[in-house]
Enzyme design. Sequence first.
Site, PDB file in Angstrom:
ATOM      1  N   HIS A 190       6.907  38.943   4.462  1.00  0.00           N
ATOM      2  CA  HIS A 190       8.143  38.607   3.739  1.00  0.00           C
ATOM      3  C   HIS A 190       9.326  38.614   4.709  1.00  0.00           C
ATOM      4  CE1 HIS A 190      11.160  38.455   0.583  1.00  0.00           C
ATOM      5  NE2 HIS A 190      11.794  39.446   1.202  1.00  0.00           N
ATOM      6  N   VAL A 195      -3.330  -1.157   3.581  1.00  0.00           N
ATOM      7  CA  VAL A 195      -4.214  -1.190   2.407  1.00  0.00           C
ATOM      8  C   VAL A 195      -5.562  -0.534   2.692  1.00  0.00           C
ATOM      9  CG1 VAL A 195      -3.133  -3.172   1.308  1.00  0.00           C
ATOM     10  CG2 VAL A 195      -4.898  -3.551   3.045  1.00  0.00           C
ATOM     11  N   GLY A 252       0.822  -1.196   0.000  1.00  0.00           N
ATOM     12  CA  GLY A 252       0.000   0.000   0.000  1.00  0.00           C
ATOM     13  C   GLY A 252       0.857   1.248   0.000  1.00  0.00           C
ATOM     14  N   GLU A 295       2.160  -1.155  -4.468  1.00  0.00           N
ATOM     15  CA  GLU A 295       0.830  -0.549  -4.582  1.00  0.00           C
ATOM     16  C   GLU A 295       0.042  -1.236  -5.699  1.00  0.00           C
ATOM     17  OE1 GLU A 295      -2.514   1.124  -4.605  1.00  0.00           O
ATOM     18  OE2 GLU A 295      -1.135   1.824  -3.028  1.00  0.00           O
ATOM     19  N   GLY A 304      -0.440   4.454  -0.121  1.00  0.00           N
ATOM     20  CA  GLY A 304      -1.301   5.594   0.140  1.00  0.00           C
ATOM     21  C   GLY A 304      -0.712   6.456   1.236  1.00  0.00           C
TER      22      GLY A 304
END
Length: 486
Positions: free
Chosen positions: A465, A284, A193, A216, A195
């Site tokens: 900034h 998964v 997996g 995957e 993800g």
Amino acid sequence: MDKTFDVAVIGAGPGGYVAAIRCAQLGLDTVCIDDWKNEQGKPTLGGTCLNVGCIPSKALLESSENYARAGHKFAEHGIKLNALSVDVPTMIARKDKIVKAFTGGITMLFKKNKVTSLHGRGKLLKRDDGGNAWTIQVNNDGKESSILAKHVIIATGSSPRELSVAPVDNVKIFDSAGALALQEIPQRLAIIGAGVIGLELGSVWRRLGAEVTLLEAQSEFLPAVDEQVAKEALKSLTRETGLVIQTGAEIQSVTASQDSVDIEYTDREKNAQKLAVDKLIVAVGRVPNTDGLGVNEAGLKHDERGYIAVDEYCRTNLPDVYAVGDVVRGPMLAHKASEEGVAVAEWIASKRDGSPDATAKVDLGIIPWVIYTAPEIAWVGKTEQALKAEGIAYKAGQFPFMANGRARALGETTGFVKVLADAETDRILGVHMIGPYVSEMIAEAVVAMGFAASSEDLAHIVHAHPSLSEVLHEAALGVAKRALHI
């Protein structure tokens, strides 16, 4: 006679405990029922997120990132270190300390807000004969009791999805929870997996020195992410982090022995492959927790995957029964669950007061997503591929972190920010980021979309900034082709 509460919340994860606190703040007599136990067998609140999910994983990610910075980036700052090493048990102990602090904090919040906390598994039984309250059975290690509640909020969360060919023992083959408690760095680690969970866990152990391969099943890498962001992420995570990511991989068998875990799979070209590793993590996906909740007995509608059916106000088909978080439709994200919990609490209170609040709902279209890799990935709204598929005309502005002064000072210049706006109205439709600390930057985009802002509105806002947020400002300017520093 069983006590009757105004609200009973089943589950004390981010959806449940937040719902309980908000209900109590609104003057509702509230009980929260939860059966989670820690490794010492003691009841603990917070659900997956605080115990074995969001919080501990981020603690380990930060530790591993500090180690990686010390080993690879400090030298360019003139900081020299000799004999750098990592003490994994100390790292894990720090993670555990953070978890204990937060879970204990919920206990204190319950006391402060006068939320009754019951340990045990809650089961929805029936409504009493008068039709005024639901009976909820509480099973605490075989000891059963029951309470009554006028309103019920189901927030039982989710659990790691199992993979039949790779049964988890948390010795050689780990689920996402077990992977957070490893006491040593595996030389070779595989993750099934790629993800969010797989990438975050893989990043932790790769930065600490493991050889990490992610397998995957889907042919595309991060298909839910903007394609350009996903492409940049794949390049960075493989070239800079050093992860090996194979998409289109179909697992055929997994065999665990004392010496190794042997994985047989086919690659995206359907060629047979073998991989031997020391440890394997199964990541998964997750499944909703509805077993033992009494959904069938009570007649609570749910789909074939176990998700409870709800409307936009998180109302189920049963009167005065609501469901929030991972157990219903929408993204499985802690912050989505919490906001749904708040919305339901406010809906219940407004009904009590005789004027149901139509605004007490969550807009799923502006829920932010974050993947806490390095660089971080964050987004909200629609992707470019979604806009193209739906035939929506749009304009895009983009700006790289390479051209940002603060990013240069940090030494973190990978990535960019992209703003997508409607071609006619200029309303922001989506914002996509990959780069340093974008998990913090995405909130500004969510606020803008929440108030239906245009890219011009965002471009008119003065940003400090030097700051990373200037990249979002320049990307908004870029929608009108007037970015200043590129």
